[in-house]
Scaffold this motif. Structure first.
Motif, PDB file in Angstrom:
ATOM      1  N   ALA A  80       0.823  -1.204   0.000  1.00  0.00           N
ATOM      2  CA  ALA A  80       0.000   0.000   0.000  1.00  0.00           C
ATOM      3  C   ALA A  80       0.857   1.255   0.000  1.00  0.00           C
ATOM      4  O   ALA A  80       0.500   2.266  -0.627  1.00  0.00           O
ATOM      5  CB  ALA A  80      -0.932  -0.002   1.216  1.00  0.00           C
ATOM      6  N   ALA A  81       1.999   1.195   0.687  1.00  0.00           N
ATOM      7  CA  ALA A  81       2.903   2.357   0.712  1.00  0.00           C
ATOM      8  C   ALA A  81       3.433   2.666  -0.683  1.00  0.00           C
ATOM      9  O   ALA A  81       3.626   3.840  -1.032  1.00  0.00           O
ATOM     10  CB  ALA A  81       4.051   2.089   1.682  1.00  0.00           C
TER      11      ALA A  81
ATOM     12  N   GLN B  33       3.152   7.390   5.938  1.00  0.00           N
ATOM     13  CA  GLN B  33       3.725   6.146   6.457  1.00  0.00           C
ATOM     14  C   GLN B  33       3.680   6.075   7.982  1.00  0.00           C
ATOM     15  O   GLN B  33       3.925   5.007   8.536  1.00  0.00           O
ATOM     16  CB  GLN B  33       5.165   5.997   5.972  1.00  0.00           C
ATOM     17  CG  GLN B  33       5.258   5.688   4.479  1.00  0.00           C
ATOM     18  CD  GLN B  33       6.679   5.545   4.014  1.00  0.00           C
ATOM     19  OE1 GLN B  33       7.511   6.432   4.202  1.00  0.00           O
ATOM     20  NE2 GLN B  33       6.993   4.428   3.395  1.00  0.00           N
ATOM     21  N   MET B  34       3.413   7.198   8.636  1.00  0.00           N
ATOM     22  CA  MET B  34       3.310   7.176  10.105  1.00  0.00           C
ATOM     23  C   MET B  34       1.863   7.079  10.570  1.00  0.00           C
ATOM     24  O   MET B  34       1.616   6.926  11.764  1.00  0.00           O
ATOM     25  CB  MET B  34       3.980   8.422  10.700  1.00  0.00           C
ATOM     26  CG  MET B  34       5.486   8.440  10.536  1.00  0.00           C
ATOM     27  SD  MET B  34       6.299   9.739  11.475  1.00  0.00           S
ATOM     28  CE  MET B  34       5.792  11.174  10.556  1.00  0.00           C
ATOM     29  N   GLY B  35       0.896   7.196   9.653  1.00  0.00           N
ATOM     30  CA  GLY B  35      -0.510   7.013   9.992  1.00  0.00           C
ATOM     31  C   GLY B  35      -1.147   8.247  10.596  1.00  0.00           C
ATOM     32  O   GLY B  35      -0.585   8.894  11.474  1.00  0.00           O
ATOM     33  N   SER B  36      -2.328   8.585  10.103  1.00  0.00           N
ATOM     34  CA  SER B  36      -3.060   9.737  10.631  1.00  0.00           C
ATOM     35  C   SER B  36      -4.524   9.654  10.210  1.00  0.00           C
ATOM     36  O   SER B  36      -4.839   9.105   9.152  1.00  0.00           O
ATOM     37  CB  SER B  36      -2.452  11.048  10.122  1.00  0.00           C
ATOM     38  OG  SER B  36      -3.224  12.152  10.553  1.00  0.00           O
ATOM     39  N   LEU B  37      -5.395  10.205  11.028  1.00  0.00           N
ATOM     40  CA  LEU B  37      -6.826  10.292  10.702  1.00  0.00           C
ATOM     41  C   LEU B  37      -7.211  11.725  10.368  1.00  0.00           C
ATOM     42  O   LEU B  37      -8.396  12.059  10.333  1.00  0.00           O
ATOM     43  CB  LEU B  37      -7.668   9.773  11.873  1.00  0.00           C
ATOM     44  CG  LEU B  37      -7.462   8.304  12.245  1.00  0.00           C
ATOM     45  CD1 LEU B  37      -8.242   7.968  13.509  1.00  0.00           C
ATOM     46  CD2 LEU B  37      -7.902   7.396  11.107  1.00  0.00           C
ATOM     47  N   ASN B  38      -6.213  12.549  10.141  1.00  0.00           N
ATOM     48  CA  ASN B  38      -6.467  13.952   9.829  1.00  0.00           C
ATOM     49  C   ASN B  38      -7.290  14.073   8.540  1.00  0.00           C
ATOM     50  O   ASN B  38      -7.119  13.313   7.601  1.00  0.00           O
ATOM     51  CB  ASN B  38      -5.135  14.687   9.661  1.00  0.00           C
ATOM     52  CG  ASN B  38      -5.332  16.183   9.633  1.00  0.00           C
ATOM     53  OD1 ASN B  38      -6.379  16.687  10.046  1.00  0.00           O
ATOM     54  ND2 ASN B  38      -4.346  16.898   9.157  1.00  0.00           N
TER      55      ASN B  38
ATOM     56  N   ALA C 201      -5.943   5.867   6.237  1.00  0.00           N
ATOM     57  CA  ALA C 201      -5.273   6.222   7.496  1.00  0.00           C
ATOM     58  C   ALA C 201      -3.763   6.098   7.430  1.00  0.00           C
ATOM     59  O   ALA C 201      -3.070   6.554   8.345  1.00  0.00           O
ATOM     60  CB  ALA C 201      -5.799   5.324   8.625  1.00  0.00           C
ATOM     61  N   GLY C 202      -3.217   5.485   6.366  1.00  0.00           N
ATOM     62  CA  GLY C 202      -1.780   5.265   6.316  1.00  0.00           C
ATOM     63  C   GLY C 202      -1.387   4.049   7.147  1.00  0.00           C
ATOM     64  O   GLY C 202      -2.232   3.342   7.698  1.00  0.00           O
ATOM     65  N   VAL C 203      -0.088   3.828   7.223  1.00  0.00           N
ATOM     66  CA  VAL C 203       0.418   2.646   7.930  1.00  0.00           C
ATOM     67  C   VAL C 203       0.409   2.894   9.433  1.00  0.00           C
ATOM     68  O   VAL C 203       1.035   3.838   9.914  1.00  0.00           O
ATOM     69  CB  VAL C 203       1.852   2.311   7.461  1.00  0.00           C
ATOM     70  CG1 VAL C 203       2.377   1.095   8.225  1.00  0.00           C
ATOM     71  CG2 VAL C 203       1.862   2.040   5.958  1.00  0.00           C
ATOM     72  N   ILE C 204      -0.326   2.059  10.169  1.00  0.00           N
ATOM     73  CA  ILE C 204      -0.379   2.133  11.625  1.00  0.00           C
ATOM     74  C   ILE C 204       0.062   0.773  12.146  1.00  0.00           C
ATOM     75  O   ILE C 204      -0.653  -0.218  12.010  1.00  0.00           O
ATOM     76  CB  ILE C 204      -1.792   2.489  12.127  1.00  0.00           C
ATOM     77  CG1 ILE C 204      -2.242   3.829  11.541  1.00  0.00           C
ATOM     78  CG2 ILE C 204      -1.821   2.551  13.649  1.00  0.00           C
ATOM     79  CD1 ILE C 204      -3.664   4.209  11.906  1.00  0.00           C
ATOM     80  N   ALA C 205       1.227   0.742  12.745  1.00  0.00           N
ATOM     81  CA  ALA C 205       1.844  -0.530  13.108  1.00  0.00           C
ATOM     82  C   ALA C 205       1.368  -1.036  14.464  1.00  0.00           C
ATOM     83  O   ALA C 205       0.827  -0.288  15.281  1.00  0.00           O
ATOM     84  CB  ALA C 205       3.363  -0.369  13.123  1.00  0.00           C
ATOM     85  N   PHE C 206       1.562  -2.335  14.667  1.00  0.00           N
ATOM     86  CA  PHE C 206       1.421  -3.031  15.949  1.00  0.00           C
ATOM     87  C   PHE C 206      -0.015  -3.288  16.394  1.00  0.00           C
ATOM     88  O   PHE C 206      -0.221  -4.066  17.320  1.00  0.00           O
ATOM     89  CB  PHE C 206       2.157  -2.291  17.086  1.00  0.00           C
ATOM     90  CG  PHE C 206       3.650  -2.374  16.962  1.00  0.00           C
ATOM     91  CD1 PHE C 206       4.310  -3.557  17.211  1.00  0.00           C
ATOM     92  CD2 PHE C 206       4.398  -1.268  16.590  1.00  0.00           C
ATOM     93  CE1 PHE C 206       5.684  -3.655  17.089  1.00  0.00           C
ATOM     94  CE2 PHE C 206       5.777  -1.343  16.473  1.00  0.00           C
ATOM     95  CZ  PHE C 206       6.428  -2.538  16.724  1.00  0.00           C
TER      96      PHE C 206
ATOM     97  N   LEU D 156      -0.296  15.066  15.710  1.00  0.00           N
ATOM     98  CA  LEU D 156       0.813  14.134  15.541  1.00  0.00           C
ATOM     99  C   LEU D 156       0.316  12.838  14.898  1.00  0.00           C
ATOM    100  O   LEU D 156      -0.850  12.455  15.050  1.00  0.00           O
ATOM    101  CB  LEU D 156       1.443  13.826  16.902  1.00  0.00           C
ATOM    102  CG  LEU D 156       1.967  15.039  17.681  1.00  0.00           C
ATOM    103  CD1 LEU D 156       2.576  14.577  19.009  1.00  0.00           C
ATOM    104  CD2 LEU D 156       2.981  15.809  16.869  1.00  0.00           C
ATOM    105  N   PRO D 157       1.195  12.122  14.194  1.00  0.00           N
ATOM    106  CA  PRO D 157       0.803  10.836  13.602  1.00  0.00           C
ATOM    107  C   PRO D 157       0.451   9.800  14.681  1.00  0.00           C
ATOM    108  O   PRO D 157       1.123   9.709  15.712  1.00  0.00           O
ATOM    109  CB  PRO D 157       2.059  10.415  12.832  1.00  0.00           C
ATOM    110  CG  PRO D 157       2.821  11.663  12.616  1.00  0.00           C
ATOM    111  CD  PRO D 157       2.547  12.527  13.804  1.00  0.00           C
ATOM    112  N   ILE D 158      -0.579   9.002  14.406  1.00  0.00           N
ATOM    113  CA  ILE D 158      -1.012   7.977  15.362  1.00  0.00           C
ATOM    114  C   ILE D 158       0.033   6.882  15.511  1.00  0.00           C
ATOM    115  O   ILE D 158       0.218   6.313  16.582  1.00  0.00           O
ATOM    116  CB  ILE D 158      -2.335   7.346  14.915  1.00  0.00           C
ATOM    117  CG1 ILE D 158      -3.424   8.385  14.808  1.00  0.00           C
ATOM    118  CG2 ILE D 158      -2.786   6.261  15.865  1.00  0.00           C
ATOM    119  CD1 ILE D 158      -4.717   7.805  14.294  1.00  0.00           C
TER     120      ILE D 158
END
Length: 364
Positions: free
Chosen positions: A126-127, A210-215, A282-287, A335-337
């Motif tokens: 996806a990235a 790549q750091m994930g956000s819901l903005n 939302a971008g990549v949100i790890a873990f 800030l990124p999630i």
């Protein structure tokens, strides 16, 4: 074990073993806890921000939309609630639920609590699509080019991993994991190339994605992601019992008429679909897909028919809470999630790894 009735004429009533009763009670407590936590976080996240709304007004504003309460006196409160806060929260709930259930399914397929959706290359794929769209055609498809490209390339990467890992019509978990590592490495290189050649503004967008956000979440995004996620979550609940049987071993599953390869393939497609839908906006949100199912497994046990719906709620709680912290911990900053899920997920992953190592040594 049976319990004799006080009246000898009454039939003997089988007693419920204490262990089963204890597990039932634990399930009720766990589901009640995560449900209450999610509702509380939704109200809290709706109330707190640069423009504050009283929690009572949040509840009234939500009920008023369904004709169950009087509308709020201040139209700015209503606009803030329904145009900014609730779309973002709804998207976060869907993303968290999708990632956590995808993780639970992957861990059931691989019989490994350390498995997560990233091992089949969905996030890295996806990235590639998102970074390529940001660099070359950011405004195509009426502004939907980035999520559409991310969704398409995420699914494509998963299909490539699965196809390359097939041997004589079958795929083994180890082969699938190693193929996923190879495809992820190639996707990471392609994303790096796109980042290198991108203009400075586009480069910042790629790094932030790549750091994930819901903005900038909207109801349109919620609707698009929601359709995919709801269908996939229903699919996950339908195969939960067969995943429980698969946990007994491939031979045991085959003896009761389950096609292991078909079940494994459908579960991988399901995990890819959930992950691609989640990361597209939302971008990549790890873990999330790693730690939430494992924590729920510690509380509820390994049965997927309970673990999958509990992970759904747990993932929603984690993303809703992380998003609340991400947009309020620094004034006037969003800030990124992924920063906060990584801060939680990294130490938890280390603890899981150590537990697995100690467990392996005790068994050997």
């Amino acid at each position: 074990m049976t319990v004799r009735a006080e009246n000898p004429a009454q039939p003997l009533v089988p007693a419920v073993p204490a262990g089963i009763e204890r597990r039932r009670r634990r399930r009720v407590i766990t589901f009640a806890t995560v449900t209450v936590a999610l509702l509380a976080l939704i109200v809290l996240s709706s109330a707190i921000g640069q423009y504050s709304i009283a929690p009572g007004d949040v509840v009234q504003g939500i009920l008023a939309r369904f004709g169950l309460a009087e509308p709020l006196e201040d139209p700015l409160d209503t606009a803030t609630l329904w145009n900014i806060r609730l779309p973002r929260i709804a998207l976060g709930v869907l993303v968290g639920a999708a990632l956590a259930v995808a993780g639970a399914v992957m861990q059931a397929v691989f019989s490994n609590p350390l498995a997560e959706p990233g091992i089949i290359g969905v996030s890295s794929g996806a990235a590639v699509g998102a970074s390529t769209a940001i660099v070359f055609f950011p405004f195509a498809l009426g502004g939907f080019a980035v999520p559409a490209a991310a969704f398409a390339t995420g699914l494509t990467a998963a299909v490539v991993v699965y196809a390359l890992s097939l041997h004589d019509g079958k795929t083994e978990p180890l082969t699938l994991v190693l193929t996923g590592i190879a495809v992820t490495a190639v996707c990471t290189a392609m994303t790096s190339i796109a980042t290198y050649i991108a203009p400075s503004t586009a480069r910042d967008q790629i790094v932030f994605w790549q750091m994930g956000s819901l903005n900038a979440a909207s109801w349109n995004q919620v609707g698009i992601v929601g359709i995919v996620v709801v269908v996939a979550l229903t699919w996950a609940l339908l195969i939960a019992r067969r995943l429980d049987i698969l946990a007994l071993g491939e031979k045991a599953a085959g003896h009761v008429g389950i096609s292991v390869q078909m079940l494994r393939g459908s579960a991988i497609v399901l995990a890819a679909l959930l992950t691609a839908a989640a990361v597209s906006y939302a971008g990549v949100i790890a873990f999330v897909g790693l730690i939430v199912p494992h924590i729920m497994r510690l509380a509820l046990g390994p049965l997927n028919r309970y673990l999958i719906p509990a992970s759904l709620l747990g993932g929603a709680v984690l993303i809703t809470g992380s998003d609340l912290v991400a947009r309020t911990i620094v004034n006037f900053q969003d800030l990124p999630i992924g920063i906060f899920t990584a801060l939680v997920g990294g130490p938890v992953f280390f603890v899981l790894l150590r537990r697995n190592l100690h467990g392996g040594r005790r068994r050997s």
